[in-house]
Design a protein around this motif. Structure first.
Motif, PDB file in Angstrom:
ATOM      1  N   ILE A 147      89.939   6.561  75.992  1.00  0.00           N
ATOM      2  CA  ILE A 147      88.939   6.699  76.953  1.00  0.00           C
ATOM      3  C   ILE A 147      89.150   8.436  77.844  1.00  0.00           C
ATOM      4  O   ILE A 147      87.922   8.802  78.175  1.00  0.00           O
ATOM      5  CB  ILE A 147      90.082   5.162  78.393  1.00  0.00           C
ATOM      6  CG1 ILE A 147      89.941   4.439  77.806  1.00  0.00           C
ATOM      7  CG2 ILE A 147      89.025   6.087  80.009  1.00  0.00           C
ATOM      8  CD1 ILE A 147      90.659   3.283  78.872  1.00  0.00           C
ATOM      9  N   ALA A 148      90.290   8.612  77.862  1.00  0.00           N
ATOM     10  CA  ALA A 148      90.419  10.379  78.129  1.00  0.00           C
ATOM     11  C   ALA A 148      89.128  11.282  77.302  1.00  0.00           C
ATOM     12  O   ALA A 148      89.104  11.815  77.798  1.00  0.00           O
ATOM     13  CB  ALA A 148      91.495  10.695  77.997  1.00  0.00           C
ATOM     14  N   LEU A 149      89.126  10.416  75.515  1.00  0.00           N
ATOM     15  CA  LEU A 149      87.813  11.411  74.864  1.00  0.00           C
ATOM     16  C   LEU A 149      86.695  10.951  75.225  1.00  0.00           C
ATOM     17  O   LEU A 149      85.676  11.412  75.108  1.00  0.00           O
ATOM     18  CB  LEU A 149      88.385  11.002  73.747  1.00  0.00           C
ATOM     19  CG  LEU A 149      89.716  11.498  72.743  1.00  0.00           C
ATOM     20  CD1 LEU A 149      89.801  10.904  71.642  1.00  0.00           C
ATOM     21  CD2 LEU A 149      89.970  13.099  73.117  1.00  0.00           C
ATOM     22  N   THR A 150      86.314   9.774  75.776  1.00  0.00           N
ATOM     23  CA  THR A 150      84.574   9.246  75.392  1.00  0.00           C
ATOM     24  C   THR A 150      84.562   9.454  76.681  1.00  0.00           C
ATOM     25  O   THR A 150      83.167   9.643  77.338  1.00  0.00           O
ATOM     26  CB  THR A 150      84.612   8.041  75.107  1.00  0.00           C
ATOM     27  OG1 THR A 150      85.571   6.573  75.842  1.00  0.00           O
ATOM     28  CG2 THR A 150      84.924   7.949  73.459  1.00  0.00           C
ATOM     29  N   LEU A 151      84.861   9.288  78.062  1.00  0.00           N
ATOM     30  CA  LEU A 151      84.686   9.156  79.453  1.00  0.00           C
ATOM     31  C   LEU A 151      83.784  10.478  80.070  1.00  0.00           C
ATOM     32  O   LEU A 151      82.599  10.563  80.090  1.00  0.00           O
ATOM     33  CB  LEU A 151      85.516   8.805  80.535  1.00  0.00           C
ATOM     34  CG  LEU A 151      84.405   7.123  81.206  1.00  0.00           C
ATOM     35  CD1 LEU A 151      84.378   6.586  81.050  1.00  0.00           C
ATOM     36  CD2 LEU A 151      86.173   6.937  82.202  1.00  0.00           C
ATOM     37  N   PRO A 152      85.133  11.454  80.099  1.00  0.00           N
ATOM     38  CA  PRO A 152      84.396  12.381  80.388  1.00  0.00           C
ATOM     39  C   PRO A 152      83.221  12.342  79.185  1.00  0.00           C
ATOM     40  O   PRO A 152      82.477  13.495  80.348  1.00  0.00           O
ATOM     41  CB  PRO A 152      85.811  13.981  80.073  1.00  0.00           C
ATOM     42  CG  PRO A 152      86.950  12.984  79.731  1.00  0.00           C
ATOM     43  CD  PRO A 152      86.318  11.705  79.347  1.00  0.00           C
ATOM     44  N   THR A 153      83.348  12.911  78.254  1.00  0.00           N
ATOM     45  CA  THR A 153      82.261  13.253  77.216  1.00  0.00           C
ATOM     46  C   THR A 153      80.531  12.123  77.711  1.00  0.00           C
ATOM     47  O   THR A 153      79.424  13.259  77.974  1.00  0.00           O
ATOM     48  CB  THR A 153      82.468  12.909  75.947  1.00  0.00           C
ATOM     49  OG1 THR A 153      83.399  12.994  75.402  1.00  0.00           O
ATOM     50  CG2 THR A 153      81.286  12.939  74.966  1.00  0.00           C
ATOM     51  N   GLY A 154      81.423  11.391  78.323  1.00  0.00           N
ATOM     52  CA  GLY A 154      79.934  10.718  78.530  1.00  0.00           C
ATOM     53  C   GLY A 154      79.109  11.294  79.519  1.00  0.00           C
ATOM     54  O   GLY A 154      78.048  11.172  79.732  1.00  0.00           O
ATOM     55  N   LEU A 155      80.199  11.327  81.231  1.00  0.00           N
ATOM     56  CA  LEU A 155      79.710  11.803  82.061  1.00  0.00           C
ATOM     57  C   LEU A 155      79.511  13.058  82.036  1.00  0.00           C
ATOM     58  O   LEU A 155      77.983  13.337  82.625  1.00  0.00           O
ATOM     59  CB  LEU A 155      80.873  12.167  82.934  1.00  0.00           C
ATOM     60  CG  LEU A 155      81.911  10.444  83.968  1.00  0.00           C
ATOM     61  CD1 LEU A 155      82.759  10.242  84.021  1.00  0.00           C
ATOM     62  CD2 LEU A 155      80.393   9.490  84.180  1.00  0.00           C
TER      63      LEU A 155
END
Lengths: 304, 221
Positions: free
Chosen positions: B200-208
């Protein structure tokens, strides 16, 4: 004309295109020659390595067909369980109450952010530790659980997009004749959005079929990919041939699903009696950037 | 409570995940753009090749591709991509497989972006006498890229998650370490929570972040 990026070719452009065509074919031929000599050098092109797939029916009855059957069983189970779950989550994400929206949004975003493989590994270990499932069927349970958790959240987005794609007038009209929120959803929005979602659901099936192969590689689930090892062990190290046949089966199966989804989509778009609302088949991976709207009330998209 | 983490290099495993993602992202952006250019080019053979590549590769499971790079390319044909240690070979093979797979999706995203560029602009560019390559390079692709930041972000996130498949050929990344830890330690829920949080720490910031960038740079029409 097929494209707007270039003019219908004149004499010079025609000559140039022929030149490019020849050049490109040369490059392709060089690559093909390099691959084929490489394969031949390792003896992978010998007929004996490929013959079993055409002459020996046992390779199909013992390895390939049971593998394919397991792949299809896992995929079908996952879809059948994930669809209703996804529908509930998707509708909950459209709720008027912030806490329902937020909770459903968090669940969806959580499972969309985590790789399916991680979910499968967790399910596999959890079934081993907390449940009384025979070790033989545990891989199937784990694969289906992982697929359901992930795909329910993806299908939730599909459902949401399908409902939002309906014209605003549909729910306005339902409200005008005195329907309650639940009735509007059940009698007006959901039935129409089901047809709108069909292309996206069929193309999500491709993703599910592809992901079952993870179970074969990591959990010992005996699906199609997992049949490569025993096949090449039994038929004289024909690794390349086995992989080729397995890949071709996957391609044919998934290509059939993809084209079916595309046909459905174009038919729905042309259909005169539909509302014109369609969730495109290739939209599944693009529905929303993760984390974009947890708990926010989404705006219906502008309609042209 | 978290003492089971001792003795395991969780950060190192996630660092491998990140490196897999970055190399594959760069590679598939390049190869995907080339494929997209082929798919809209005036040369029928290139268009056919591009369409064929995308349709074939999209329909093969990534797992099959990755396992093939190890069992087929390396063990049968001896392709090692210039690496000498076992870990390095598998890492590079995994990147190769991820690039081959992901570029099909990059190509499709870009092609949908190319379709958003209004006809009139292309006609105007052609009327000015620009060649196909110039039209593509100066007018179409810059706008196409700006309009597909969102879809490309989703491809990147899918890629980040797909790097876990490299565990199937023994690349020491997050999913492989998770499997090892589950086997050796008792805290199943905690271990899973750590790895879930990592992804989640990898994908969520990337997405946002990329979602925000996508809205910022999108061409208003």
């Amino acid at each position: 004309m097929s494209s707007v990026l270039y003019d219908a070719p004149g004499p010079r452009a025609k000559r140039r295109n022929t030149l490019y065509t020849l050049g490109f074919l040369l490059v392709l031929a060089a690559v093909a020659w390099w691959v084929l000599t490489g394969l031949a050098g390792k003896g992978q092109l010998e007929w004996s390595k490929w013959a079993p797939f055409f002459t020996d029916s046992r390779v199909w009855t013992t390895f390939l067909l049971p593998g394919l059957e397991n792949t299809l069983i896992a995929a079908a189970l996952a879809l059948v369980i994930a669809l209703p779950l996804g529908a509930v989550l998707g509708i909950a994400r459209l709720s008027d109450h912030w806490w329902v929206r937020g909770a459903a949004g968090s669940v969806v975003e959580f499972f969309r952010a985590i790789p399916v493989l991680i979910l499968m590994l967790f399910a596999n270990a959890a079934y081993a530790a907390f449940f009384d499932i025979s070790p033989d069927s545990r891989p199937l349970y784990a694969v289906v659980t992982g697929l359901v958790l992930y795909n329910a959240s993806v299908l939730a987005e599909v459902v949401r997009a399908g409902i939002l794609a309906l014209p605003r007038g549909q729910s306005d009209a339902a409200r005008a004749i005195g329907m309650r929120k639940g009735q509007t959803m059940r009698y007006v929005l959901l039935p129409q959005s089901v047809t709108a979602m069909l292309p996206a659901i069929v193309s999500q099936m491709v993703v599910i079929v592809k992901d079952t192969a993870l179970g074969g590689a990591m959990l010992g689930f005996s699906e199609l990919l997992a049949s490569v090892r025993p096949m090449s062990a039994n038929y004289g190290a024909n690794t390349i041939a086995s992989f080729t046949v397995v890949a071709v089966i996957f391609i044919v199966l998934n290509f059939a699903l993809t084209s079916f989804a595309a046909r459905l989509e174009s038919r729905l778009r042309r259909g005169r009696r539909s509302t014109g609302a369609v969730v495109a088949a290739d939209a599944v991976e693009e529905l929303a950037t993760p984390g974009e709207h947890v708990g926010q009330r989404p705006e219906p998209p502008d309609r042209p | 409570m978290f003492d089971f983490l001792q003795g395991y290099d969780v950060l190192g495993a996630f660092w491998t995940t990140v490196r897999l993602t970055v190399w594959s992202a760069i590679g598939s952006l390049i190869w995907g753009t080339a494929l997209a250019a082929m798919r809209v080019s005036p040369v029928p053979v290139m268009r056919g090749f591009g369409a064929g590549y995308v349709n074939v590769v999209r329909n093969i499971p990534l797992t099959v591709i990755i396992v093939f790079t190890s069992l087929g390319l390396f063990q049968t044909l001896g392709v090692s991509l210039g690496a000498d240690t076992f870990t390095m070979i598998n890492f590079r093979l995994a990147v190769l497989g991820l690039i081959a797979y992901t570029s099909a999706f990059v190509c499709e995203a870009l092609r949908s972006g190319i379709n958003t560029v209004p006809l009139g602009q292309v006609e105007a560019a052609r009327a000015l006498g620009l060649s196909f390559t110039q039209v593509l390079r100066l007018v179409v692709l810059p706008q196409a890229f700006r309009s597909v930041v969102g879809p490309l972000a989703n491809v990147l996130i899918a890629l980040t998650k797909n790097t876990t498949v490299a565990a199937a050929i023994g690349v020491p990344e997050a999913a492989l370490l998770m499997r090892e830890m589950i086997e050796n330690e008792a805290q199943l829920i905690l271990i899973s929570a750590v790895f879930a949080a990592g992804f989640i720490a990898l994908t969520l910031p990337t997405g946002l972040f990329l979602g925000w960038v996508g809205k910022k740079v999108a061409v208003r029409r």
